[in-house]
Design an enzyme around this catalytic site. Structure first.
Site, PDB file in Angstrom:
ATOM      1  N   TYR A  60      42.496 -31.681  38.534  1.00  0.00           N
ATOM      2  CA  TYR A  60      43.063 -32.674  37.629  1.00  0.00           C
ATOM      3  C   TYR A  60      41.990 -33.648  37.130  1.00  0.00           C
ATOM      4  O   TYR A  60      41.457 -34.450  37.891  1.00  0.00           O
ATOM      5  CB  TYR A  60      44.179 -33.455  38.313  1.00  0.00           C
ATOM      6  CG  TYR A  60      45.317 -32.615  38.835  1.00  0.00           C
ATOM      7  CD1 TYR A  60      45.563 -31.330  38.344  1.00  0.00           C
ATOM      8  CD2 TYR A  60      46.160 -33.101  39.825  1.00  0.00           C
ATOM      9  CE1 TYR A  60      46.608 -30.562  38.828  1.00  0.00           C
ATOM     10  CE2 TYR A  60      47.222 -32.341  40.310  1.00  0.00           C
ATOM     11  CZ  TYR A  60      47.433 -31.061  39.806  1.00  0.00           C
ATOM     12  OH  TYR A  60      48.473 -30.312  40.301  1.00  0.00           O
ATOM     13  N   HIS A  73      45.216 -23.894  45.442  1.00  0.00           N
ATOM     14  CA  HIS A  73      45.847 -24.159  44.141  1.00  0.00           C
ATOM     15  C   HIS A  73      46.267 -22.866  43.440  1.00  0.00           C
ATOM     16  O   HIS A  73      47.339 -22.794  42.822  1.00  0.00           O
ATOM     17  CB  HIS A  73      44.861 -24.947  43.269  1.00  0.00           C
ATOM     18  CG  HIS A  73      45.520 -25.758  42.206  1.00  0.00           C
ATOM     19  ND1 HIS A  73      44.891 -26.811  41.585  1.00  0.00           N
ATOM     20  CD2 HIS A  73      46.746 -25.688  41.633  1.00  0.00           C
ATOM     21  CE1 HIS A  73      45.700 -27.354  40.690  1.00  0.00           C
ATOM     22  NE2 HIS A  73      46.827 -26.684  40.697  1.00  0.00           N
ATOM     23  N   SER A  99      56.768 -29.891  38.145  1.00  0.00           N
ATOM     24  CA  SER A  99      57.436 -29.867  36.829  1.00  0.00           C
ATOM     25  C   SER A  99      58.959 -29.809  36.977  1.00  0.00           C
ATOM     26  O   SER A  99      59.630 -28.996  36.340  1.00  0.00           O
ATOM     27  CB  SER A  99      56.930 -28.691  35.984  1.00  0.00           C
ATOM     28  OG  SER A  99      55.566 -28.830  35.685  1.00  0.00           O
ATOM     29  N   PRO A 100      59.532 -30.691  37.812  1.00  0.00           N
ATOM     30  CA  PRO A 100      60.971 -30.625  38.080  1.00  0.00           C
ATOM     31  C   PRO A 100      61.847 -31.064  36.920  1.00  0.00           C
ATOM     32  O   PRO A 100      63.044 -30.766  36.907  1.00  0.00           O
ATOM     33  CB  PRO A 100      61.141 -31.557  39.283  1.00  0.00           C
ATOM     34  CG  PRO A 100      60.040 -32.556  39.131  1.00  0.00           C
ATOM     35  CD  PRO A 100      58.882 -31.765  38.577  1.00  0.00           C
ATOM     36  N   ARG A 102      58.625 -30.197  32.387  1.00  0.00           N
ATOM     37  CA  ARG A 102      57.541 -30.716  31.554  1.00  0.00           C
ATOM     38  C   ARG A 102      58.071 -31.637  30.453  1.00  0.00           C
ATOM     39  O   ARG A 102      57.571 -31.642  29.325  1.00  0.00           O
ATOM     40  CB  ARG A 102      56.707 -29.574  30.974  1.00  0.00           C
ATOM     41  CG  ARG A 102      56.129 -28.662  32.064  1.00  0.00           C
ATOM     42  CD  ARG A 102      55.220 -27.583  31.515  1.00  0.00           C
ATOM     43  NE  ARG A 102      54.811 -26.647  32.555  1.00  0.00           N
ATOM     44  CZ  ARG A 102      53.770 -26.799  33.366  1.00  0.00           C
ATOM     45  NH1 ARG A 102      53.028 -27.879  33.264  1.00  0.00           N
ATOM     46  NH2 ARG A 102      53.474 -25.888  34.279  1.00  0.00           N
ATOM     47  N   GLY A 103      59.091 -32.406  30.803  1.00  0.00           N
ATOM     48  CA  GLY A 103      59.671 -33.373  29.883  1.00  0.00           C
ATOM     49  C   GLY A 103      60.871 -32.879  29.104  1.00  0.00           C
ATOM     50  O   GLY A 103      61.632 -33.679  28.553  1.00  0.00           O
ATOM     51  N   GLY A 149      63.484 -36.544  25.553  1.00  0.00           N
ATOM     52  CA  GLY A 149      62.707 -37.324  24.598  1.00  0.00           C
ATOM     53  C   GLY A 149      61.871 -36.505  23.636  1.00  0.00           C
ATOM     54  O   GLY A 149      61.483 -36.990  22.570  1.00  0.00           O
TER      55      GLY A 149
END
Length: 335
Positions: free
Chosen positions: A55, A127, A206-207, A210-211, A216
């Site tokens: 990250y 990872h 990513s629960p 991813r938005g 929104g």
């Protein structure tokens, strides 16, 4: 905050995925804003903080280390190895590389410990499984780090049930981390049950899709040029238009329950099993508090059934990853 078991640790039922502060969704937030989000999470009772070498190519670990060092005894620290930025061409530009060789994992751990300003990492994930290296070799190297006192427990990310069992035969696995939400049901094929059987925590990244499940994002053309969602088939304009239509029924359920869409997505996961720990990420303190409110949302059987029918693997359009990204993971896929 409710508590759940993760290996030898007791952690908040909802953790914080720190990636958004430094990586993947456009320009990173300022260091000051990142600090506000991290400390607000800690003050709100979050005790699982999740970062990775990848990250921001180390920037996220550096941020977490600087901000959280004074509070190190108050939370469980998770990071990841096996995927990092490497200057392949020698031109100073870092490229994402998957490398699970034991020597690389040992060096990556030392680098992470330095950036995180800690003597030990509580939960250290592989990872990605480097398919050029037997999983037994990579996990064996992590087991050596446990014995050396560098890490306290081992996790795996984006692996199948079969790979989890192979790894578990080498050393106990504390957690498996994989994408899981209403629109990504792959864990339900096998690995979710394998975790339950083996006593392994399942950490859902990513629960809120991813938005997508927050509601929104209605126009994908507004995404930052470097936003990773631009390369994801579900966010391609034609596919996303179809997927947006699924949200009307989903929002109606949220109104009926009396919670926000994000809270509904997280509450659904919490109700899927006591071994599931979602780790939403955010760059906003307001959104953080909204997410954490999911812990108090109660869903009855009828509501859970309505959610399962509203958004699932049968009506969502597009795979979750591009062909290249899909080749890099080991998770089961639907036919």
């Amino acid at each position: 905050m409710q508590q759940r078991t993760l290996g030898p640790f007791t952690v908040s039922a909802i953790g914080l995925g720190c990636m958004n502060l430094s990586h993947a969704y456009g320009a990173p937030v300022s260091a000051e804003q990142g600090e506000r989000v991290l400390l607000a999470a800690l003050d709100a009772g979050v005790t699982l903080f999740d970062t990775a070498t990848l990250y921001g190519f180390g920037a996220n670990e550096t941020l977490v280390g600087r901000v959280m060092k004074p509070h190190r005894q108050r939370f469980t620290l998770a990071s990841k190895c096996g995927m990092q930025g490497v200057d392949v061409a020698g031109d100073g530009k870092l490229v994402r590389v998957i490398d699970g060789r034991p020597a690389t994992l040992r060096q990556t751990c030392e680098d992470s410990l330095r950036r995180l300003q800690t003597d030990v990492i509580d939960l250290y994930y592989l990872h990605r499984w480097d398919k050029q290296v037997p999983i037994e070799d990579s996990v064996g190297a992590l087991a050596d780090l446990v014995r050396a006192g560098k890490i306290r427990s081992i996790g795996l990310s984006e692996v199948s049930a079969a790979t989890l069992r192979r790894a578990y035969a080498v050393h106990p696995i504390a957690a498996v981390q994989t994408e899981y939400s209403l629109w990504t049901r792959n864990p339900e094929i096998a690995v979710l049950d394998a975790c339950r059987e083996l006593g392994v925590a399942f950490v859902a990244f990513s629960p809120v899709a991813r938005g997508y499940l927050c509601g929104g994002l209605t126009d994908v053309s507004t995404l930052d040029a470097k936003d990773i969602r631009r390369a994801m088939p579900r966010f391609a304009p034609e596919a996303y238009a179809v997927n947006l239509a699924l949200l009307e029924g989903y929002f109606a359920i949220a109104r009926q329950v009396g919670c926000t869409p994000a809270q509904l997505a997280l509450a659904w996961l919490l109700h899927r099993g006591g071994h599931i720990i979602p780790i939403p990420g955010t760059t906003s303190v307001e959104h953080l508090h909204d997410d954490l409110g999911a812990a108090s949302v109660q869903l009855d059987a009828a509501t859970l059934a309505a959610l399962d029918a509203a958004i699932n693997q049968h009506n969502v359009v597009g795979p979750r990853y591009s062909a290249q990204s899909a080749s890099e993971v080991d998770t089961e896929t639907f036919a």
